[in-house]
Design an enzyme around this catalytic site. Structure first.
Site, short mmCIF file in Angstrom:
data_model
loop_
_atom_site.label_atom_id
_atom_site.label_comp_id
_atom_site.label_asym_id
_atom_site.label_seq_id
_atom_site.Cartn_x
_atom_site.Cartn_y
_atom_site.Cartn_z
N CYS A 1 0.84 -1.19 0.00
CA CYS A 1 0.00 0.00 0.00
C CYS A 1 0.89 1.26 0.00
CB CYS A 1 -0.93 0.08 1.20
SG CYS A 1 -2.29 -1.06 1.09
N ARG B 1 4.46 -0.68 -4.60
CA ARG B 1 4.06 -1.11 -3.25
C ARG B 1 2.74 -1.87 -3.25
NH1 ARG B 1 6.74 1.53 0.88
NH2 ARG B 1 5.01 1.10 2.27
N ASN C 1 -2.05 2.47 5.36
CA ASN C 1 -1.14 1.36 5.08
C ASN C 1 -0.94 0.61 6.39
OD1 ASN C 1 2.46 1.22 4.58
ND2 ASN C 1 0.98 -0.38 4.31
N GLY C 2 -1.28 -0.66 6.41
CA GLY C 2 -1.08 -1.46 7.61
C GLY C 2 -2.29 -2.34 7.88
N GLU D 1 8.57 -15.95 -8.73
CA GLU D 1 8.00 -14.62 -8.54
C GLU D 1 7.49 -14.01 -9.83
OE1 GLU D 1 10.17 -12.09 -5.06
OE2 GLU D 1 11.47 -12.73 -6.67
#
Ligand code: HGA
Length: 611
Positions: free
Chosen positions: A2, A27, A99-100, A490
């Protein structure tokens, strides 16, 4: 994970916010949104998918205004839908970007629903908006309302908040997730990463844990610490020039970053090598005393950085005689470690904001470690600020989600640590001097390896239709095999495993048939003959072998089942660094052939700032 950006200015901020989101997209890229205060009201657009989708919305219906907040999301709670995209509003009262993770959001949500709020998303974030609205309704100002609200939140957050009740201010707070203030002329900004703001400023204030900030008219910046005391934090000049966040002539950031490695390896070595040794002072003035007390090392990291730590274990034990343990941060932080006397705690993180690594460092404090060293790419990051000493890797901003130059510069830093500690422990021997000399020539040898790009691209054709791959290495090249496998999964979504070649017959050999490509790195080291036997085991089962080998290694490639690509000679100690490069290029070309999103692979994000 984020990305947050916010701006208070005397000009239209839509373009600044949008450009910032593009720069933050590494992000998180499952959805994006923006809220701007326009004629006294919150106006918002949100779109699923990349920032480009939001840009399309804005093109059709611009959001003009002089104060705004915006967000690019990497979902933790609720699917990537428009309703779950940030900013989250509570009615017309308040807008929030986050964000979190709010760990107590379920209890808060029940309370807020009982109080009459209707939730329109499945996110944890929305509780913050409604809680704020309740506090604001009691006549509290925005700054104090944010303070009262965050006091009830558990978990990690960086927030940007605005409300038409106090137009022209944005409030930010940081607890467990990164947030910087960008200082402009008569304008001020917030962002998760300074890169987002290099378009408008190179002056930044790195907020401390628990800090709250109010950006106001004329670019005013008012910060209070977790105890509510007004504080002055230093303004730092960002050291990279703008333009670093552009792909230049390269098709992808990842390719650009792979090709930057000779340059950034030189930068990581610059000023740190003595004539025949590495002075401890390269790690800062406190390092000599700390290294003198160091008897063993605990390395903590995640993902690719963890692989760098695994390589360092081989180096530190062999060339410095120091026992080493390496562990992923998410496991370490929940163990009950027994700390041996004289253990140095070393963390590795590209961003310096990796949530688990940072939490592990905080957890380690008070456990009796002799000190902490951060090896990190971002000056001013939380990890750097909270460690006793730090060594910057000087890789420059890494935008591709799959780490490349950050990994090889971490390896350089870890080799410097090895030689520096080895010098403290033993009389510098001839081998150390040889490695120092070899380090000086490493950038040039890396250039020779990168010149093999065309051959590696041709090789990649053999992988495009495959569903699985095995990577093998021995000794310090076992972690390189792990890293090669990680890169391939990935970005190309091919299932890949890395194994120590000696383990093959203990299980994975059962998977080997003509459909299974087996990639091996074969430098000319003391394990070469053993590795060759392991490769024969693969051939005997019909496996397809692809070997990156030292030019002097005699591996018979006369048959169709073996392809050998020769790499130039390098000092044995530095081979893990060099053999990483062809594996990066191989993954890159396979991903391009498969048509995946190389720089922003699905489900991933860079700078993992949530647990
Ligand atoms: N929990 C919020 C924010 C996610 C986040 O910060 N990811 O890194 C959400 O799911 O929207």
């Amino acid at each position: 994970m984020c990305g947050i950006i916010a701006a208070v200015a005397q000009r239209n901020v839509q373009g600044i916010l949008l450009e910032g989101l593009k720069r933050l997209e590494y992000r998180g890229y499952d959805s994006a949104g923006m809220t701007v205060l326009h004629e006294g009201a919150l106006t918002r657009h949100r779109a699923v998918g990349k920032v480009a989708a939001l840009a399309d919305c804005l093109e059709g219906a611009p959001l003009p205004g002089t104060a705004g907040i915006a967000h690019t999301r990497w979902a933790t709670h609720g699917k990537p839908t428009e309703a779950n995209a940030h900013p989250h509003h509570s009615g017309d009262t308040v807008a929030v970007v986050h964000n979190g993770i709010i760990e107590n959001f379920e209890a808060l949500k029940r309370e807020l629903e009982a109080g009459g709020h209707t939730f329109t998303s499945q996110t944890d974030t929305e509780v913050i908006a409604h809680r704020l609205a309740d506090v604001l309704a009691g006549g509290v100002g925005l700054f104090d309302a944010v303070k009262q609200t965050v006091d009830t939140l558990g978990g990690a957050y960086a927030l940007g908040v605005m409300s038409p009740q106090e137009p022209g201010i944005v409030v930010g707070v940081r607890q467990g997730s990164p947030l910087v203030v960008g200082v402009g002329i008569d304008e001020a900004f917030l962002a998760s990463d300074p890169l987002a703001l290099l378009q408008v400023t190179d002056r930044f204030i790195y907020l401390e844990e628990g800090d709250m900030v109010e950006l106001g008219a004329g670019g005013s910046v008012h910060i209070v610490d977790r105890d509510g005391r007004a504080v002055e934090r230093p303004v730092r000049i960002f050291e990279y020039a703008d333009g670093v966040a552009s792909k230049g002539d390269y098709r992808h950031f990842m390719l650009k970053e792979i090709f930057e490695q000779p340059k950034v390896i030189s930068a990581a070595l610059e000023g740190r090598l003595g004539e025949h040794s590495v002075p401890a002072e390269s790690f800062g003035p406190e390092a000599p005393a700390l290294f003198a007390q160091t008897r063993q090392i605990q390395i903590i990291a995640c993902g690719t950085s963890y692989h760098a730590g695994l390589v360092a274990r081989y180096w530190l034990e062999r060339y410095a005689g120091v026992p080493v343990q390496v562990e992923v941060a998410s496991e370490f932080r929940y163990r009950h470690p027994v700390v041996a006397e004289g253990t140095l705690f070393v963390t590795l993180s590209q961003s310096g904001e990796t949530a688990d690594t940072l939490a592990a460092l905080r957890f380690a404090k008070g456990l009796g470690y002799v000190g902490s060293l951060a090896i990190c790419n971002v000056p001013g990051s939380s990890l750097v600020r909270e460690s006793d000493i730090a060594l910057m890797t000087h890789a420059g901003p890494e935008i591709g989600v799959a780490s490349t130059k950050a990994f090889t510069t971490q390896l350089v830093a870890l080799m410097l640590l090895t030689l520096s500690l080895g010098k403290c422990k033993t009389t510098p021997n001839g081998e150390h001097a040889e490695i120092v000399a070899a380090l000086k020539t490493l950038p040039a040898i890396c250039r020779q390896v990168l010149a093999l790009d065309g051959e590696i691209e041709a090789l990649s054709q053999a992988f495009a239709e495959k569903h699985h791959a095995l990577f093998l290495g021995r000794g310090a090249h076992f972690p390189i095999a792990l890293e090669g496998a990680l890169k391939l999964k990935e970005i190309s979504y091919i299932h890949a495993e890395g194994y120590p070649a000696g383990e093959l017959k203990h299980g994975p050999l059962a998977l080997v048939d003509s459909e299974m490509p087996v990639i091996s790195v074969a430098p000319n080291d003391d394990l070469l003959e053993k590795l060759k036997s392991n490769l024969q085991e693969v051939r005997a089962r019909g496996g397809q072998l692809f070997v990156f080998a030292d030019e002097s290694v005699g591996i018979d490639d006369s048959e169709d089942d073996v392809t050998v690509l020769h790499l130039p000679r390098v000092h044995e100690a530095l081979a893990p660094l060099l053999y990483t490069l062809p594996l990066q290029l191989l993954s890159y070309h396979v991903a391009v052939l498969k048509g995946t999103d190389v720089d922003q692979p699905r489900n991933l994000a860079k700078s993992v700032t949530v647990e």
